[in-house]
Enzyme design. Structure first.
Site, PDB file in Angstrom:
ATOM      1  N   LYS A  16      -7.915   3.108   1.821  1.00  0.00           N
ATOM      2  CA  LYS A  16      -7.874   1.840   2.557  1.00  0.00           C
ATOM      3  C   LYS A  16      -9.302   1.345   2.804  1.00  0.00           C
ATOM      4  O   LYS A  16      -9.589   0.149   2.702  1.00  0.00           O
ATOM      5  CB  LYS A  16      -7.134   2.002   3.900  1.00  0.00           C
ATOM      6  CG  LYS A  16      -5.647   2.214   3.805  1.00  0.00           C
ATOM      7  CD  LYS A  16      -4.887   1.081   3.153  1.00  0.00           C
ATOM      8  CE  LYS A  16      -4.792  -0.172   4.004  1.00  0.00           C
ATOM      9  NZ  LYS A  16      -3.939  -1.213   3.364  1.00  0.00           N
ATOM     10  N   ARG A  49      -1.850  19.010  10.902  1.00  0.00           N
ATOM     11  CA  ARG A  49      -2.167  18.286   9.662  1.00  0.00           C
ATOM     12  C   ARG A  49      -3.633  18.564   9.291  1.00  0.00           C
ATOM     13  O   ARG A  49      -4.507  18.607  10.173  1.00  0.00           O
ATOM     14  CB  ARG A  49      -1.962  16.797   9.946  1.00  0.00           C
ATOM     15  CG  ARG A  49      -2.448  15.871   8.881  1.00  0.00           C
ATOM     16  CD  ARG A  49      -2.395  14.437   9.374  1.00  0.00           C
ATOM     17  NE  ARG A  49      -1.126  13.792   9.167  1.00  0.00           N
ATOM     18  CZ  ARG A  49      -0.786  12.616   9.701  1.00  0.00           C
ATOM     19  NH1 ARG A  49      -1.605  11.984  10.513  1.00  0.00           N
ATOM     20  NH2 ARG A  49       0.389  12.084   9.446  1.00  0.00           N
ATOM     21  N   ALA A  72       0.855  -1.191   0.000  1.00  0.00           N
ATOM     22  CA  ALA A  72       0.000   0.000   0.000  1.00  0.00           C
ATOM     23  C   ALA A  72       0.885   1.232   0.000  1.00  0.00           C
ATOM     24  O   ALA A  72       2.066   1.172   0.349  1.00  0.00           O
ATOM     25  CB  ALA A  72      -0.891   0.019   1.249  1.00  0.00           C
ATOM     26  N   TYR A 110      -5.632   8.802   2.384  1.00  0.00           N
ATOM     27  CA  TYR A 110      -5.086   7.478   2.728  1.00  0.00           C
ATOM     28  C   TYR A 110      -6.180   6.572   3.286  1.00  0.00           C
ATOM     29  O   TYR A 110      -6.418   5.465   2.783  1.00  0.00           O
ATOM     30  CB  TYR A 110      -3.947   7.628   3.757  1.00  0.00           C
ATOM     31  CG  TYR A 110      -3.588   6.323   4.462  1.00  0.00           C
ATOM     32  CD1 TYR A 110      -3.040   5.254   3.752  1.00  0.00           C
ATOM     33  CD2 TYR A 110      -3.811   6.161   5.839  1.00  0.00           C
ATOM     34  CE1 TYR A 110      -2.721   4.054   4.396  1.00  0.00           C
ATOM     35  CE2 TYR A 110      -3.497   4.967   6.486  1.00  0.00           C
ATOM     36  CZ  TYR A 110      -2.956   3.922   5.763  1.00  0.00           C
ATOM     37  OH  TYR A 110      -2.650   2.732   6.397  1.00  0.00           O
ATOM     38  N   THR A 169      -6.214  -0.689   8.363  1.00  0.00           N
ATOM     39  CA  THR A 169      -5.904   0.240   9.450  1.00  0.00           C
ATOM     40  C   THR A 169      -7.159   0.653  10.222  1.00  0.00           C
ATOM     41  O   THR A 169      -8.270   0.598   9.672  1.00  0.00           O
ATOM     42  CB  THR A 169      -5.243   1.501   8.838  1.00  0.00           C
ATOM     43  OG1 THR A 169      -5.234   2.546   9.793  1.00  0.00           O
ATOM     44  CG2 THR A 169      -6.008   2.007   7.619  1.00  0.00           C
ATOM     45  N   ASP A 170      -6.956   1.109  11.452  1.00  0.00           N
ATOM     46  CA  ASP A 170      -8.095   1.645  12.221  1.00  0.00           C
ATOM     47  C   ASP A 170      -8.525   3.020  11.699  1.00  0.00           C
ATOM     48  O   ASP A 170      -9.585   3.518  12.071  1.00  0.00           O
ATOM     49  CB  ASP A 170      -7.748   1.719  13.718  1.00  0.00           C
ATOM     50  CG  ASP A 170      -6.565   2.607  14.044  1.00  0.00           C
ATOM     51  OD1 ASP A 170      -5.907   3.127  13.110  1.00  0.00           O
ATOM     52  OD2 ASP A 170      -6.269   2.792  15.247  1.00  0.00           O
ATOM     53  N   GLU A 171      -7.696   3.608  10.821  1.00  0.00           N
ATOM     54  CA  GLU A 171      -8.028   4.961  10.337  1.00  0.00           C
ATOM     55  C   GLU A 171      -9.289   4.958   9.473  1.00  0.00           C
ATOM     56  O   GLU A 171      -9.883   6.002   9.243  1.00  0.00           O
ATOM     57  CB  GLU A 171      -6.841   5.563   9.580  1.00  0.00           C
ATOM     58  CG  GLU A 171      -5.616   5.647  10.467  1.00  0.00           C
ATOM     59  CD  GLU A 171      -4.513   6.544   9.928  1.00  0.00           C
ATOM     60  OE1 GLU A 171      -4.802   7.454   9.160  1.00  0.00           O
ATOM     61  OE2 GLU A 171      -3.360   6.291  10.308  1.00  0.00           O
TER      62      GLU A 171
HETATM   63  P1  NAD Z   1       5.233   0.641   4.226  1.00  0.00           P
HETATM   64  O1  NAD Z   1       4.953   1.905   3.489  1.00  0.00           O
HETATM   65  O2  NAD Z   1       6.398   0.560   5.139  1.00  0.00           O
HETATM   66  O3  NAD Z   1       5.383  -0.562   3.180  1.00  0.00           O
HETATM   67  C1  NAD Z   1       4.583  -0.697   2.055  1.00  0.00           C
HETATM   68  C2  NAD Z   1       5.280  -1.655   1.093  1.00  0.00           C
HETATM   69  O4  NAD Z   1       4.438  -1.842  -0.050  1.00  0.00           O
HETATM   70  C3  NAD Z   1       6.614  -1.111   0.569  1.00  0.00           C
HETATM   71  O5  NAD Z   1       7.591  -2.126   0.623  1.00  0.00           O
HETATM   72  C4  NAD Z   1       6.310  -0.738  -0.878  1.00  0.00           C
HETATM   73  O6  NAD Z   1       7.437  -0.863  -1.734  1.00  0.00           O
HETATM   74  C5  NAD Z   1       5.229  -1.738  -1.232  1.00  0.00           C
HETATM   75  N1  NAD Z   1       4.345  -1.279  -2.297  1.00  0.00           N
HETATM   76  C6  NAD Z   1       3.776  -0.059  -2.432  1.00  0.00           C
HETATM   77  N2  NAD Z   1       3.020  -0.028  -3.540  1.00  0.00           N
HETATM   78  C7  NAD Z   1       3.090  -1.261  -4.102  1.00  0.00           C
HETATM   79  C8  NAD Z   1       2.498  -1.859  -5.239  1.00  0.00           C
HETATM   80  N3  NAD Z   1       1.684  -1.171  -6.038  1.00  0.00           N
HETATM   81  N4  NAD Z   1       2.787  -3.150  -5.502  1.00  0.00           N
HETATM   82  C9  NAD Z   1       3.622  -3.872  -4.710  1.00  0.00           C
HETATM   83  N5  NAD Z   1       4.222  -3.348  -3.633  1.00  0.00           N
HETATM   84  C10 NAD Z   1       3.950  -2.064  -3.320  1.00  0.00           C
HETATM   85  O7  NAD Z   1       3.875   0.321   4.981  1.00  0.00           O
HETATM   86  P2  NAD Z   1       3.642  -0.460   6.351  1.00  0.00           P
HETATM   87  O8  NAD Z   1       3.663   0.511   7.450  1.00  0.00           O
HETATM   88  O9  NAD Z   1       4.514  -1.651   6.390  1.00  0.00           O
HETATM   89  O10 NAD Z   1       2.122  -0.904   6.147  1.00  0.00           O
HETATM   90  C11 NAD Z   1       1.792  -2.159   5.574  1.00  0.00           C
HETATM   91  C12 NAD Z   1       0.288  -2.285   5.507  1.00  0.00           C
HETATM   92  O11 NAD Z   1      -0.267  -2.190   6.820  1.00  0.00           O
HETATM   93  C13 NAD Z   1      -0.382  -1.182   4.693  1.00  0.00           C
HETATM   94  O12 NAD Z   1      -1.426  -1.769   3.964  1.00  0.00           O
HETATM   95  C14 NAD Z   1      -0.935  -0.231   5.738  1.00  0.00           C
HETATM   96  O13 NAD Z   1      -2.087   0.428   5.265  1.00  0.00           O
HETATM   97  C15 NAD Z   1      -1.262  -1.186   6.859  1.00  0.00           C
HETATM   98  N6  NAD Z   1      -1.218  -0.605   8.204  1.00  0.00           N
HETATM   99  C16 NAD Z   1      -0.123   0.095   8.618  1.00  0.00           C
HETATM  100  C17 NAD Z   1      -0.085   0.590   9.924  1.00  0.00           C
HETATM  101  C18 NAD Z   1       1.117   1.334  10.443  1.00  0.00           C
HETATM  102  O14 NAD Z   1       1.075   1.874  11.543  1.00  0.00           O
HETATM  103  N7  NAD Z   1       2.239   1.378   9.712  1.00  0.00           N
HETATM  104  C19 NAD Z   1      -1.171   0.396  10.778  1.00  0.00           C
HETATM  105  C20 NAD Z   1      -2.264  -0.342  10.313  1.00  0.00           C
HETATM  106  C21 NAD Z   1      -2.274  -0.846   9.036  1.00  0.00           C
END
Ligand code: NAD
Length: 343
Positions: A160, A288, A80, A156, A131-133
């Protein structure tokens, strides 16, 4: 065989390092955007073997081929665009990846799934990480749960939310065995330094101002990334297709408390040369746009039905471990920043 998208990102790379995958082969699909960092996959000797595809999740043909050629029975979708501020400045890529990309991933999975034997169909799972967002913001009381209505605020969270709806629709309409998980803010090693905790650590290390939105009053619930990954594993192995599971850290903190916590830990672990506290670097900046005030998660369903519990029960302990990780890994910081600046 498991296919993990976004495996080179923050949470995806923690997931593939879980002991369950030791000695196994898995398919890592990551298009390596600025946030995807290949070394995240390879620093430890007990890694599984990776079959790496740098395709995007929106590349239907490549995904379908990977699923077919490797007889995949599990897909976990972490891929994502994940940073709220970026979504405010440039929402289009969020729609492309989070909505269109997830749609095409679902289509590849659906067409693959339709051709499977009955037995293979029973074992197939597609878990979508969210996400909870998507739930919007809370007032002073209450918590989000699996039954909370969607009310996203930022581009965002809106994208999601759209992807979560698509995933559920592919279950209801086509019988694809999907599961959605919604989680609170993650923290831990290997988080790209655009997010609050690593950003503050890096600014502090560089003696730069620590920019805190508004007055730092916004409240987030923090979960250690390893606890989140354990929740995902439980949802995959014990969860019911069509269901949603929420995971939280039971650690609500105001942003300003998180930042002062980091300063306190850094004062102890890496005192400033001038003898002052890192707190003196805190600077309040313009808030923000559309900044949600409070998030909190009730994850009693996951506790009851999946046996979910947290290893990191005290946020301040996990935070200290996280700060230590960044202090111990200057090469990692250097290499992600160099890669990010080339994009
Ligand atoms: P991140 O941004 O660190 O990693 C995202 C990864 O996805 C990266 O490696 C990127 O290269 C890859 N990517 C992006 N677009 C792509 C595409 N089109 N095809 C293939 N790969 C692609 O994000 P994260 O923090 O590791 O989050 C991972 C997931 O968890 C996301 O879906 C996010 O919405 C969800 N999430 C994150 C959090 C948080 O606090 N970080 C909380 C809840 C949910």
């Amino acid at each position: 065989m498991i296919l993990v998208t976004g495996a080179a990102g923050f949470i995806g790379s923690s997931f593939v390092k879980m002991p369950h995958f030791k000695g196994k082969t898995l398919i890592a699909v990551d298009s390596l955007t600025y946030a995807g960092h290949l070394p995240n996959l390879f620093p430890e000797s007990e890694n599984p073997q990776f079959l790496l595809s740098t395709s995007a999740i929106g590349d239907y043909a490549t995904t379908l081929k990977l699923l077919q050629e490797h007889g995949v029975n599990t897909v976990v979708n972490f891929a994502a665009e994940s940073h709220v501020d970026n979504s405010i400045n440039g929402p289009e890529v969020f729609v492309q990846t989070n909505v269109v990309g997830t749609f095409r991933l679902l289509e590849a999975a659906r067409h693959y799934f339709q051709e499977l034997s009955l037995d293979a169909k029973k074992n197939f799972r597609l878990l979508h990480v969210s996400t909870d967002e998507v739930f919007g913001e809370l007032g002073k009381t209450g918590k989000f749960s699996e039954t909370t209505s969607y009310d996203p605020s930022s581009p965002y969270s809106a994208t999601k939310a759209a992807s979560d709806h698509l995933v559920r629709a592919w279950h209801k309409t086509y019988g694809l065995p999907t599961i959605v998980t919604n989680c609170s803010n993650n923290y831990g090693p290997r988080q790209f330094p655009e997010k609050l905790i690593p950003r503050m650590i890096l600014c502090a290390l560089n003696e730069q101002p620590l920019p805190v939105y508004g007055r730092g009053e916004n409240i987030r619930d923090w979960i250690h990334v390893e606890d989140h990954c354990q929740g995902i594993w439980l949802a995959l192995t014990k969860g019911t297709p069509g269901e949603t599971y929420c995971f939280g850290g039971n650690s609500e903190r105001r942003n300003i408390d998180v930042v002062t916590g980091i300063c306190q830990i850094m004062d102890e672990l890496k005192p400033r040369a001038n003898g002052k506290s890192y707190r003196d670097l805190i600077t309040f900046v313009e808030d923000r746009l559309g900044h949600d005030w409070r998030y909190a998660i009730d994850d009693s369903k996951a506790q009851r039905e999946l046996g979910f519990n947290r290893k990191f029960s005290k946020f301040e302990d996990g935070l200290k471990e996280t700060v230590k990780w960044y202090l111990d890994n200057p090469e990692w910081i250097q290499s992600v920043l160099e890669k990010g600046s080339k994009k």
